[in-house]
Motif scaffolding. Sequence first.
Motif, PDB file in Angstrom:
ATOM      1  N   TYR A  11      23.066 -21.856  34.657  1.00  0.00           N
ATOM      2  CA  TYR A  11      23.650 -21.116  33.622  1.00  0.00           C
ATOM      3  C   TYR A  11      23.098 -19.662  33.779  1.00  0.00           C
ATOM      4  O   TYR A  11      21.840 -19.424  34.199  1.00  0.00           O
ATOM      5  CB  TYR A  11      22.841 -21.315  32.231  1.00  0.00           C
ATOM      6  CG  TYR A  11      23.348 -20.630  30.955  1.00  0.00           C
ATOM      7  CD1 TYR A  11      24.463 -21.093  30.517  1.00  0.00           C
ATOM      8  CD2 TYR A  11      22.576 -19.464  30.560  1.00  0.00           C
ATOM      9  CE1 TYR A  11      25.007 -20.214  29.385  1.00  0.00           C
ATOM     10  CE2 TYR A  11      22.985 -18.829  29.428  1.00  0.00           C
ATOM     11  CZ  TYR A  11      24.182 -19.112  28.904  1.00  0.00           C
ATOM     12  OH  TYR A  11      24.752 -18.311  27.800  1.00  0.00           O
ATOM     13  N   THR A  50      28.152 -14.570  27.776  1.00  0.00           N
ATOM     14  CA  THR A  50      27.224 -15.591  27.594  1.00  0.00           C
ATOM     15  C   THR A  50      25.826 -14.944  27.340  1.00  0.00           C
ATOM     16  O   THR A  50      25.270 -14.151  28.071  1.00  0.00           O
ATOM     17  CB  THR A  50      27.074 -16.360  28.945  1.00  0.00           C
ATOM     18  OG1 THR A  50      27.004 -15.671  30.159  1.00  0.00           O
ATOM     19  CG2 THR A  50      28.358 -17.366  29.396  1.00  0.00           C
ATOM     20  N   PRO A  54      22.771 -19.808  24.799  1.00  0.00           N
ATOM     21  CA  PRO A  54      23.910 -20.196  24.736  1.00  0.00           C
ATOM     22  C   PRO A  54      24.823 -20.056  23.505  1.00  0.00           C
ATOM     23  O   PRO A  54      26.152 -19.922  23.618  1.00  0.00           O
ATOM     24  CB  PRO A  54      24.103 -21.572  25.512  1.00  0.00           C
ATOM     25  CG  PRO A  54      22.898 -21.531  26.435  1.00  0.00           C
ATOM     26  CD  PRO A  54      21.863 -20.943  25.691  1.00  0.00           C
ATOM     27  N   SER A  57      26.724 -17.078  22.530  1.00  0.00           N
ATOM     28  CA  SER A  57      27.716 -16.553  23.468  1.00  0.00           C
ATOM     29  C   SER A  57      29.010 -16.310  22.632  1.00  0.00           C
ATOM     30  O   SER A  57      29.273 -16.845  21.421  1.00  0.00           O
ATOM     31  CB  SER A  57      28.092 -17.522  24.530  1.00  0.00           C
ATOM     32  OG  SER A  57      26.906 -17.823  25.350  1.00  0.00           O
TER      33      SER A  57
END
Length: 187
Positions: A11, A50, A54, A57
């Motif tokens: 990520y 993002t 998360p 986002s």
Amino acid sequence: MTETAVVIPGYVAGTWTIDPVHSEVSFVVRHMMVSKVRGRFDKFEGTIVTAEDPLQSSVNATVDLTSVNTGAPDRDNHIRSADFFEVETHPTLTFHSTGLRRDGGDFLLDGDLTIRGTTKPVSLKLEVNGIGPDAYGGTRAGFSATTEINRSDFGVSYNGPIPGGGVAVSEKVTISLEIEGVLDKAE
């Protein structure tokens, strides 16, 4: 009760541009009550942000409805007409996310979908396919998402009866997205 942190391998928080060459926006609708017709849109754009968390986002996307492509030019022209999208007045479809949440082991991306000037909330089942380096020294992310809408809710209500009962085009439309984003700026 504590919330478990969302962990996505590889990520990266940042701003991503949707790569239209490696992405697809498509739909499926039942035709004549016996088969399914598939189509896609050849022109679209969007931005994905993002966040560090998360679940914070966001996504904003625009689809050029004049680019509808079902593989049948006469049908595509009919879909562009006032019977369906009315592209002369409403040339685009837009999606603006309003939230991202967990649903068991899945994610749901909530947002406002606008078609023909009508905005309705929708939820897309979202899958994160992966995040990693590309062959050009950049970073890419892949996502799949699906939702089902009732086209009449958006003013797309044309329908022709067929002999023996039934209609030419179902109200239910399945929308599928295969999205590849290119990282513009890491946070």
